[in-house]
Design an enzyme around this catalytic site. Structure first.
Site, short mmCIF file in Angstrom:
data_model
loop_
_atom_site.label_atom_id
_atom_site.label_comp_id
_atom_site.label_asym_id
_atom_site.label_seq_id
_atom_site.Cartn_x
_atom_site.Cartn_y
_atom_site.Cartn_z
N GLY A 173 0.85 -1.19 0.00
CA GLY A 173 0.00 0.00 0.00
C GLY A 173 0.88 1.23 0.00
CG ASN B 275 0.04 3.63 6.44
OD1 ASN B 275 -0.51 4.22 7.36
ND2 ASN B 275 -0.07 2.32 6.29
CB CYS C 292 -4.41 1.44 6.87
SG CYS C 292 -4.95 0.35 5.53
CD GLU D 141 -1.30 0.85 9.41
OE1 GLU D 141 -0.87 -0.19 8.90
OE2 GLU D 141 -1.89 1.71 8.74
N PRO E 123 -5.77 -1.78 10.68
CG PRO E 123 -6.68 -1.27 8.60
CD PRO E 123 -5.46 -1.06 9.44
CB THR F 189 -11.14 -5.37 8.17
OG1 THR F 189 -10.96 -4.02 8.61
CG2 THR F 189 -12.61 -5.72 8.21
CB SER F 190 -9.15 -9.33 5.52
OG SER F 190 -7.82 -8.86 5.48
#
Length: 750
Positions: A248, A434, A436, A438, A623, A625-626
């Site tokens: 990313g 960045n 996300c 963080e 995060p 999430t996945s």
């Protein structure tokens, strides 16, 4: 009459009811469910000439359909049955399953599926590791986790799954230990145990790429674009390379001259940053992440930039579509001065960075704090500047808020807070977050592009800048016992430090950043599970969370100091805040006077003074999430959206169940019921112990009486409580229970 099935080889044979029952018993073992209920449905799935594979798939689908709030353990049965089916497929595909790990490694290396460095281990060592492997740990996944593991992480050969979950963890652990000097096999075992027991979750690039040839392991990159055509397209090329390797990207655009600025002596010749963003946008789409999805890029602009108002319209539905970029993630870089002007309802002035640079020989985006405020006030008094616009600071923030509610973005980066708490201010500054929000540290643009020719060979040279680069993992607080926290935190730092030598970075500037800073990001997931297990409500747990993350900060710092003693400190340690005895913005005496673990802090201060630390940055909360699905934990440090729901997508329905639903369900506070300001308060407690940042996601339920002032107050609370960034803004749309979602960067998902 015997019922016939078709086996894998296409041969008709009688259905083996005993074998089916044996699998069901194993799938239900130790769970609070009635297996007879599942057996009663077996007749409904039988069809003449059905395949054995189809029977197994139907049983799995049955368990998924039977999962509900009162009987949530059926999802665990589904996960176990899926893992058993995968073991059966692997056995039939390659001819063996578990218990011959040496053959697994040699076969997969021979087929270029595994990194040949795994063969640095002897057959005797691999056989010892084979004995340490625990296949039954495959039974610890619910359906969502097992489904993700199988479809995303298991290596495939000619379209078939060719490895098993415990082999993944062991092979990854072997790679992580390649460069260990002492007790290498024992280190492999330690890494394997924390990974296979789901105590540590690796970010997707590490888990997916570490055992395969030439894989990128870093999750996060941030680069800066200088104000010239060479730098712009050099960075477009960098975005392509990072996206190709699954990372990313964050791109800072604040040095680029604004719309209407001078080009080659002609005023009003510049198109500003928007056209360049469109090129970055199209690059992200064209160069997908190893065929999985479009590249993921966040573009950042300081709020004083003359193009800020157009920047906020990048993804809105209104306006000229030629100025839209729907595949990037905008973020605004905010100073304390801007926030104070908002609070006091004063004007804010937008400038052209090129004009400022030409007249004052200063790069405005490289300043923060008092230095920025002094030059900014000077600029506001300079009536000779031509490309200037005065607007209301509060109205600009309202536009930011409005766009967030409409699109979920822009993200917000509180620049002064991040740099005030930067442990490496002696070497540079942090321009933005960045993808996300963080992970961030110092970064700078590559400059001085020159090109020469020697006969038919073209030679390009430049002065390398630094691209922020970070490898991530998460401590799974849902699985870690309090007594284990120190040991696992220290092990997590070692694990990530090992990846730096193993990774193949797509950029030279990234390699340089790794050499100078050795940045790692230990994060966390499962905080809601951790609190529910202890009968704590999320919104009432700020002090408990504060103490927990203080310990994580202490232990990761201790782990890096121990590594420095063993391997040496990071190159830029001298002169850093760490070197000057300032940890998280505070000196030793603060901890002695205020901390419940003052003695442990005193010990770590002494260790850092004696040895330094190995890593310039230590922690970052993604995060995830996945991958939290893979780990069977709640995502990141956030409250849950819902304790139980069925996620439906193109591939079917997946039950989403919190870990302690059966006995502690009401201690899972749902995000939609928590005041966003209370959530921010908890985030601020975490953020103060994180060297980088936290992916803080705001959620507003528009079915409630949400006013603009509520959103304004939440953002102001985040700034005043020293949060460093605001990530995605989610909304529950009116008259529905549907959250407007965003796609998550897979790289940060660990």
């Amino acid at each position: 009459m015997n019922r016939m099935v078709i086996n894998r080889d296409g041969v008709r044979e009688p259905i083996d009811v005993d074998k089916i029952r044996e699998k069901l018993i194993k799938g239900c073992e130790g769970l609070d469910i009635n297996m007879v209920e599942l057996e009663s449905h077996i007749d409904t799935i039988y069809q003449e000439n059905i395949t054995t594979k189809r029977i197994q798939e139907s049983l799995i689908n049955l368990t998924v359909s039977m999962t509900n709030f009162e009987s949530s353990h059926w999802t665990n049965v589904g996960g176990r049955l899926l893992m058993m089916e995968i073991e059966r497929e692997v056995y039939h595909g390659r001819g063996y399953a578990y218990n011959d790990f040496y053959k697994t490694i040699t076969d997969l290396c021979k087929n270029d599926l595994y990194d040949n460095r795994l063969l640095d281990y002897t057959e005797k060592e691999i056989n010892e590791l084979n004995k340490h492997m625990v296949p039954d740990r495959d039974m610890n996944y619910d359906y969502a986790g097992a489904n993700m593991f199988v479809n995303r992480y298991l290596t495939k050969y000619r379209g078939e799954v060719w490895e098993l979950p415990q082999e993944v963890f062991m092979a990854v652990s072997m790679m992580l230990s390649l460069n260990e000097k002492k007790d290498r096999v024992e280190k492999v075992k330690k890494f394997y145990d924390v990974l296979s027991q789901k105590k540590i979750s690796l970010a997707t690039p590490i888990l997916a790429n570490l055992r395969v040839p030439n894989g990128n392991l870093a999750s996060c990159f941030i680069s800066a674009v200088d104000d010239n055509i060479e730098s712009i397209f050099y960075n477009v090329d960098s975005v392509a390379k990072i996206s190709k390797n699954g990372g990313g990207v964050g791109v800072n655009l604040s040095r680029i001259r604004g719309k209407g600025s001078v080009v080659n002596g002609y005023l009003n010749a510049s198109g500003g940053v928007i056209p360049w963003i469109k090129i970055i946008n199209d690059t992200a789409v064209a160069v997908n992440q190893q065929g999985r999805r479009a590249g993921a890029v966040t573009v950042a602009l300081d709020t004083w930039h003359i193009d800020m108002e157009q920047f906020l319209e990048l993804q809105s539905e209104n306006g000229d579509q030629r100025g839209k970029s729907y595949d990037v993630y905008p973020q605004v870089v905010v100073s304390d001065l801007f926030m104070k002007r908002v609070e006091e309802n004063q004007n804010w002035t937008l400038f052209d960075p090129y004009e400022v640079r030409k007249k004052y020989d200063v790069e405005l985006c490289e300043l923060y704090g008092d230095e920025f405020e002094d030059i900014y006030r000077t600029l506001e008094k300079d009536e000779s500047l031509q490309i200037v616009k005065k607007i209301s600071a509060r109205e600009l923030l309202k536009e930011i808020m409005k766009t967030q509610i409409e699109t979920g973005m822009p993200y917000i980066f509180f620049k002064d807070t991040a740099n005030r708490l930067n442990h490496n201010p002696h070497r540079g500054m942090i321009g933005n977050g960045n993808l996300c929000m963080e992970s961030f540290s110092n970064f700078s643009p590559t400059k001085k592009f020159t090109a020469t020719r020697e006969d038919n060979i073209g030679i390009s040279k430049n002065t390398l800048g630094e691209v922020h680069t970070c490898n991530l993992l998460s401590l799974n607080l849902a699985e870690i016992e309090d007594i284990e926290l120190e040991e696992i935190s220290i092990l997590a730092v070692r694990l990530l430090d090992n990846t730096i030598e193993l990774t193949k970075s797509p950029l030279r500037e990234s390699d340089r950043h790794n050499e100078l800073y050795r940045t790692v990001g230990v994060g966390a997931m499962g905080l809601s599970d951790y609190l529910a297990y202890r009968y704590l409500m999320y919104e009432e747990s700020a002090e408990e969370v504060d103490k927990l993350f203080e310990k994580i900060a202490l232990y990761t710092l201790k782990g890096s100091a121990l590594l420095a003693r063993e391997r040496g400190q990071y190159k830029l340690f001298s002169g850093s805040s760490w070197d000057r005895g300032i940890f998280f913005g505070k000196e030793k005496q603060y901890y002695i006077d205020n901390s419940e673990i003052a003695n442990e802090w005193a010990e770590v201060f002494e260790m850092v003074a004696a040895y330094g630390i190995r890593n310039g940055e230590l922690t970052a909360v993604a995060p995830n999430t996945s991958t939290s699905l893979l780990m069977g934990a709640t995502a990141s440090v956030n409250p849950v959206f819902s304790r139980f729901f069925i996620e439906k997508n193109q591939k079917g329905a997946v039950p989403r169940v919190v870990k302690h639903l059966n006995d502690r369900s009401w201690f899972y506070s749902e995000a939609k019921k928590i005041d966003p300001k209370e959530y921010v308060h908890v985030m601020s407690k975490i953020s103060r112990w994180i060297t980088q940042g936290v992916s803080m996601e705001l959620l507003y339920d528009l079915n409630k009486d949400i006013k603009a002032k509520d959103i304004y107050d939440t953002i102001m609370t985040a700034w005043k409580t020293q949060c460093k960034s605001i990530y995605y803004t989610r909304t529950i749309q009116k008259n529905s229970n549907i959250v407007r979602e965003k796609e998550e960067c897979e790289s940060c998902s660990g």
